[in-house]
Design a protein around this motif. Structure first.
Motif, short mmCIF file in Angstrom:
data_model
loop_
_atom_site.label_atom_id
_atom_site.label_comp_id
_atom_site.label_asym_id
_atom_site.label_seq_id
_atom_site.Cartn_x
_atom_site.Cartn_y
_atom_site.Cartn_z
N ARG A 14 0.83 -1.21 0.00
CA ARG A 14 0.00 0.00 0.00
C ARG A 14 0.86 1.26 0.00
NH1 ARG A 14 -4.79 0.69 4.49
NH2 ARG A 14 -5.94 2.41 3.50
N ALA A 15 1.91 1.26 0.82
CA ALA A 15 2.81 2.41 0.89
C ALA A 15 3.56 2.60 -0.43
CB ALA A 15 3.79 2.24 2.05
N PHE A 16 4.04 1.51 -1.00
CA PHE A 16 4.76 1.59 -2.27
C PHE A 16 3.86 2.12 -3.38
CE2 PHE A 16 8.27 -0.51 -0.41
CZ PHE A 16 9.33 -0.49 -1.31
N ILE A 17 2.63 1.66 -3.41
CA ILE A 17 1.70 2.07 -4.45
C ILE A 17 1.42 3.57 -4.36
CG2 ILE A 17 -0.71 1.86 -5.21
CD1 ILE A 17 -0.38 -1.17 -4.31
N ILE A 178 15.21 -4.20 4.51
CA ILE A 178 14.50 -3.52 5.59
C ILE A 178 15.05 -4.01 6.93
CG2 ILE A 178 12.25 -3.13 6.67
CD1 ILE A 178 11.03 -3.62 3.90
N GLY A 179 15.43 -3.09 7.76
CA GLY A 179 16.01 -3.46 9.05
C GLY A 179 15.26 -2.88 10.22
N THR A 180 13.98 -2.65 10.05
CA THR A 180 13.18 -2.11 11.15
C THR A 180 11.90 -2.92 11.28
OG1 THR A 180 12.26 -0.06 12.06
CG2 THR A 180 11.89 -0.46 9.73
N ARG A 181 11.27 -2.82 12.43
CA ARG A 181 10.02 -3.56 12.66
C ARG A 181 8.86 -2.87 11.95
NH1 ARG A 181 9.26 -7.00 16.87
NH2 ARG A 181 11.08 -7.63 18.06
N GLU A 186 -1.31 -2.16 9.81
CA GLU A 186 -1.52 -0.74 9.59
C GLU A 186 -0.34 -0.16 8.82
OE1 GLU A 186 -1.29 1.75 13.05
OE2 GLU A 186 -0.17 0.24 14.18
N CYS A 187 -0.62 0.80 7.97
CA CYS A 187 0.41 1.44 7.17
C CYS A 187 0.93 2.63 7.96
CB CYS A 187 -0.16 1.88 5.82
SG CYS A 187 1.08 2.51 4.68
N THR A 188 2.16 2.54 8.47
CA THR A 188 2.72 3.56 9.35
C THR A 188 3.74 4.41 8.61
OG1 THR A 188 4.57 2.17 10.08
CG2 THR A 188 2.47 1.91 11.26
N ARG A 189 4.32 5.35 9.33
CA ARG A 189 5.35 6.21 8.74
C ARG A 189 6.58 5.39 8.34
NH1 ARG A 189 9.46 7.48 12.26
NH2 ARG A 189 9.15 6.88 14.44
N ASN A 193 8.22 5.68 4.81
CA ASN A 193 9.62 6.08 4.68
C ASN A 193 10.39 5.12 3.77
OD1 ASN A 193 9.41 8.35 6.29
ND2 ASN A 193 10.06 7.31 8.16
N ILE A 194 10.13 3.82 3.93
CA ILE A 194 10.78 2.83 3.08
C ILE A 194 10.38 3.05 1.63
CG2 ILE A 194 10.89 0.36 2.54
CD1 ILE A 194 10.42 -0.13 5.57
N ALA A 195 9.10 3.23 1.38
CA ALA A 195 8.62 3.43 0.01
C ALA A 195 9.20 4.72 -0.58
CB ALA A 195 7.09 3.47 -0.01
N ARG A 196 9.28 5.76 0.24
CA ARG A 196 9.81 7.04 -0.24
C ARG A 196 11.27 6.92 -0.62
NH1 ARG A 196 8.57 9.80 3.98
NH2 ARG A 196 6.41 10.01 3.29
N LYS A 197 12.04 6.26 0.22
CA LYS A 197 13.46 6.08 -0.07
C LYS A 197 13.64 5.21 -1.31
CE LYS A 197 16.69 5.89 2.98
NZ LYS A 197 17.63 5.53 4.08
N ALA A 198 12.84 4.17 -1.45
CA ALA A 198 12.93 3.30 -2.62
C ALA A 198 12.63 4.07 -3.89
CB ALA A 198 11.99 2.12 -2.47
N ALA A 199 11.59 4.88 -3.87
CA ALA A 199 11.19 5.65 -5.05
C ALA A 199 12.26 6.67 -5.43
CB ALA A 199 9.87 6.36 -4.79
N ARG A 200 12.95 7.20 -4.44
CA ARG A 200 13.95 8.25 -4.69
C ARG A 200 15.28 7.68 -5.17
NH1 ARG A 200 13.86 10.34 0.02
NH2 ARG A 200 15.86 9.61 0.83
N LEU A 201 15.65 6.48 -4.71
CA LEU A 201 17.01 6.01 -4.92
C LEU A 201 17.14 4.79 -5.82
CD1 LEU A 201 18.39 6.34 -1.27
CD2 LEU A 201 18.64 7.95 -3.15
N TYR A 202 16.04 4.15 -6.21
CA TYR A 202 16.19 2.86 -6.88
C TYR A 202 16.90 2.98 -8.23
CZ TYR A 202 12.66 3.41 -10.55
OH TYR A 202 11.97 3.79 -11.66
N LEU A 203 16.86 4.12 -8.86
CA LEU A 203 17.49 4.27 -10.16
C LEU A 203 19.01 4.29 -10.08
CD1 LEU A 203 15.16 6.91 -11.86
CD2 LEU A 203 15.45 4.54 -12.53
N THR A 204 19.57 4.69 -8.94
CA THR A 204 21.01 4.90 -8.87
C THR A 204 21.72 4.01 -7.87
OG1 THR A 204 20.63 6.66 -7.24
CG2 THR A 204 20.79 7.32 -9.54
#
Length: 244
Positions: A14-17, A178-181, A186-189, A193-204
């Motif tokens: 859900r967060a990734f989407i 992923i190294g956090t619980r 529920e979809c939490t911050r 945060n994981i989805a946001r970092k993935a979207a920002r950095l996956y290209l490089t």
């Protein structure tokens, strides 16, 4: 960009989407049809160009997925699906080994190979097939009751890396560790945060490591692995319904 997301009905899905939705075409698969429809509406509200859902269990293999999205070029494949992610080793039933192996290893790998074979001219150095594999710090540790899950994670990553090595111009492979619980219901911050970092950095970035907690686990695992085993065992007895 056309994105195929396996395991889209999970909270992390859900967060990734929501993060990848804007101006992209989303192809969502999962076992929970009701949740997929809810997530589809959220993706459309987040600005997705098009959203298509397909209720599918990876146990059934990759053929149905290929037929459902026949002729559609996949730019990015994100794999969040796992049959063993919430199971400890004692809870895994030996008679289900084929189902676990199909979901956690064979189907995702077969799907990538089939995409390359079905559309060999569609992927090149300018427009490769990008694969994002979601792993866990537990795949990098010796855990007293999650060794089967960790083994599947390591095997799938190894096979996908091998495919990328054999097709360097056509495939780009990224591991998000992923190294956090993460709460399961529920979809939490942390999910966002994981989805946001993935979207920002996956290209490089070939590999992204997420979480201070995971870094500390790896460090402690090198210094005193017996302590890590004890910590993980205690965490499994916690009343909170959470997993790494």
């Amino acid at each position: 960009m056309t994105i195929l997301l396996l395991g889209a009905s999970s909270e992390l899905g859900r967060a990734f989407i929501q993060e990848f939705a804007s101006q992209n075409t989303l192809l969502l698969t999962g076992r929970d049809c009701t949740r997929l429809e809810i997530i589809k509406r959220e993706a459309e509200q987040a600005g997705a160009k098009e959203v298509r859902c397909f209720e599918h269990d990876l146990v059934s293999g990759s053929h149905a997925l290929l037929e459902a999205f026949q002729g559609q070029r996949i730019d990015l494949l994100i794999n969040l699906a796992s049959a063993t992610s919430n199971l400890s080793d004692p809870a895994i039933e030996p008679e289900q080994i084929e189902a676990y192996t199909r979901t956690d290893l064979l189907t995702p790998v077969e799907l990538v190979m089939a995409l390359l074979q079905a559309q060999p001219s569609a992927y090149n150095s300018d427009k490769p097939l990008r694969i994002m594999f979601i792993s866990s710090v537990l795949a990098m540790l010796h855990s007293p009751d999650r060794d089967i899950y960790a083994a599947y994670k390591r095997l799938q990553a190894a096979f996908l890396q091998r495919i990328a090595a054999l097709h360097p111009e056509q495939v780009r492979f990224t591991i998000i560790t992923i190294g956090t619980r993460l709460p399961r219901r529920e979809c939490t911050r942390h999910h966002r945060n994981i989805a946001r970092k993935a979207a920002r950095l996956y290209l490089t970035h070939d590999t992204i490591f997420y979480g201070f907690q995971g870094r500390m686990l790896l460090l402690l695992n090198q210094i005193c692995p017996w302590l890590i085993s004890g910590m993980i065992s205690l965490s499994r007895r916690s009343p909170k319904n959470r997993v790494f």
